[in-house]
Write a protein that holds these residues in place. Sequence first.
Motif, PDB file in Angstrom:
ATOM      1  N   MET A  55     -10.356   3.581   4.397  1.00  0.00           N
ATOM      2  CA  MET A  55      -9.468   2.452   4.563  1.00  0.00           C
ATOM      3  C   MET A  55      -8.973   2.402   6.001  1.00  0.00           C
ATOM      4  SD  MET A  55      -7.421   2.742   1.000  1.00  0.00           S
ATOM      5  CE  MET A  55      -8.386   3.125  -0.454  1.00  0.00           C
ATOM      6  N   PRO A  99       0.823  -1.211   0.000  1.00  0.00           N
ATOM      7  CA  PRO A  99       0.000   0.000   0.000  1.00  0.00           C
ATOM      8  C   PRO A  99       0.862   1.269   0.000  1.00  0.00           C
ATOM      9  CG  PRO A  99      -0.018  -1.012   2.176  1.00  0.00           C
ATOM     10  CD  PRO A  99       0.868  -1.868   1.316  1.00  0.00           C
ATOM     11  N   LEU A 100       0.515   2.187  -0.860  1.00  0.00           N
ATOM     12  CA  LEU A 100       1.286   3.421  -1.027  1.00  0.00           C
ATOM     13  C   LEU A 100       0.326   4.595  -1.081  1.00  0.00           C
ATOM     14  CD1 LEU A 100       3.813   5.136  -1.853  1.00  0.00           C
ATOM     15  CD2 LEU A 100       3.332   4.436  -4.217  1.00  0.00           C
ATOM     16  N   ARG A 101       0.548   5.571  -0.233  1.00  0.00           N
ATOM     17  CA  ARG A 101      -0.278   6.783  -0.228  1.00  0.00           C
ATOM     18  C   ARG A 101       0.566   7.985  -0.588  1.00  0.00           C
ATOM     19  NH1 ARG A 101      -4.879   6.775   4.430  1.00  0.00           N
ATOM     20  NH2 ARG A 101      -6.496   6.256   2.954  1.00  0.00           N
ATOM     21  N   ILE A 160      -3.382  -0.283   8.236  1.00  0.00           N
ATOM     22  CA  ILE A 160      -2.592  -0.446   7.014  1.00  0.00           C
ATOM     23  C   ILE A 160      -1.301   0.352   7.151  1.00  0.00           C
ATOM     24  CG2 ILE A 160      -2.509   0.035   4.547  1.00  0.00           C
ATOM     25  CD1 ILE A 160      -5.575  -0.336   4.545  1.00  0.00           C
ATOM     26  N   ASN A 161      -0.203  -0.320   6.843  1.00  0.00           N
ATOM     27  CA  ASN A 161       1.106   0.320   6.945  1.00  0.00           C
ATOM     28  C   ASN A 161       1.452   0.948   5.592  1.00  0.00           C
ATOM     29  OD1 ASN A 161       3.640   1.100   7.784  1.00  0.00           O
ATOM     30  ND2 ASN A 161       4.555  -0.907   7.429  1.00  0.00           N
ATOM     31  N   TRP A 162       0.992   2.159   5.387  1.00  0.00           N
ATOM     32  CA  TRP A 162       1.156   2.816   4.095  1.00  0.00           C
ATOM     33  C   TRP A 162       2.604   3.226   3.861  1.00  0.00           C
ATOM     34  CZ3 TRP A 162      -2.736   2.839   0.690  1.00  0.00           C
ATOM     35  CH2 TRP A 162      -4.046   2.701   1.168  1.00  0.00           C
ATOM     36  N   GLN A 163       3.091   2.893   2.680  1.00  0.00           N
ATOM     37  CA  GLN A 163       4.339   3.470   2.212  1.00  0.00           C
ATOM     38  C   GLN A 163       4.042   4.895   1.754  1.00  0.00           C
ATOM     39  OE1 GLN A 163       7.412   1.537   1.983  1.00  0.00           O
ATOM     40  NE2 GLN A 163       6.151   0.262   3.316  1.00  0.00           N
ATOM     41  N   THR A 164       5.051   5.745   1.752  1.00  0.00           N
ATOM     42  CA  THR A 164       4.824   7.137   1.336  1.00  0.00           C
ATOM     43  C   THR A 164       5.747   7.563   0.200  1.00  0.00           C
ATOM     44  OG1 THR A 164       6.344   7.904   3.057  1.00  0.00           O
ATOM     45  CG2 THR A 164       3.990   7.827   3.624  1.00  0.00           C
TER      46      THR A 164
END
Lengths: 135, 33
Positions: free
Chosen positions: B1, A6-8, B5-9
């Motif tokens: 969401m 997951p990428l934000r 969740i471990n979001w990448q940035t």
Amino acid sequence: MENFIPLRIGHDQEPYAAQFLVKWTPKLYVLDYKGTAHHDAMGFFPPDEFVAFLLLGQAKLAFHNDHLDEAQNLFDKLLQEAPASGSAPEAVYLQGVSGFKRSHEAEPLKEVYRRLKLEYPQTSWAQRGFPYWNL
Amino acid sequence: MSEEINWQTKLDEALAKAEQKDRPVLLDFFNPG
């Protein structure tokens, strides 16, 4: 989600906003490790539609890379778990195309026409499957 | 969401992780409002 990285990124973060033509949010993409987009959507999803979106993205990535067995399994899973989702008609269509590419037989494409006409007659995918009715 | 969740940035880090783990990337362009 466990099958994804997951990428934000902020909707206005450049150069990505321009590269991905982000003009409204939410805007989602499924990318491969090279950064190529295989599936996208704009707007909010209820949970079941979101799961179907993810499965279709995974399946299309496999399809685009000619991993047809993997794609077929993912299309099957989507159609078993979320047959009423908005992603389902496209999955039926691409499932048939995958079947044709694997077998070089017309039957999977005929099944596309039959199934879309029967189960998703009001969708644009049913129209796209129409030419296969008399193969 | 959901928040767990471990979001990448960073895109490049997410792509490297995707290659390493043989998984696709879910890219979410968000508007914090």
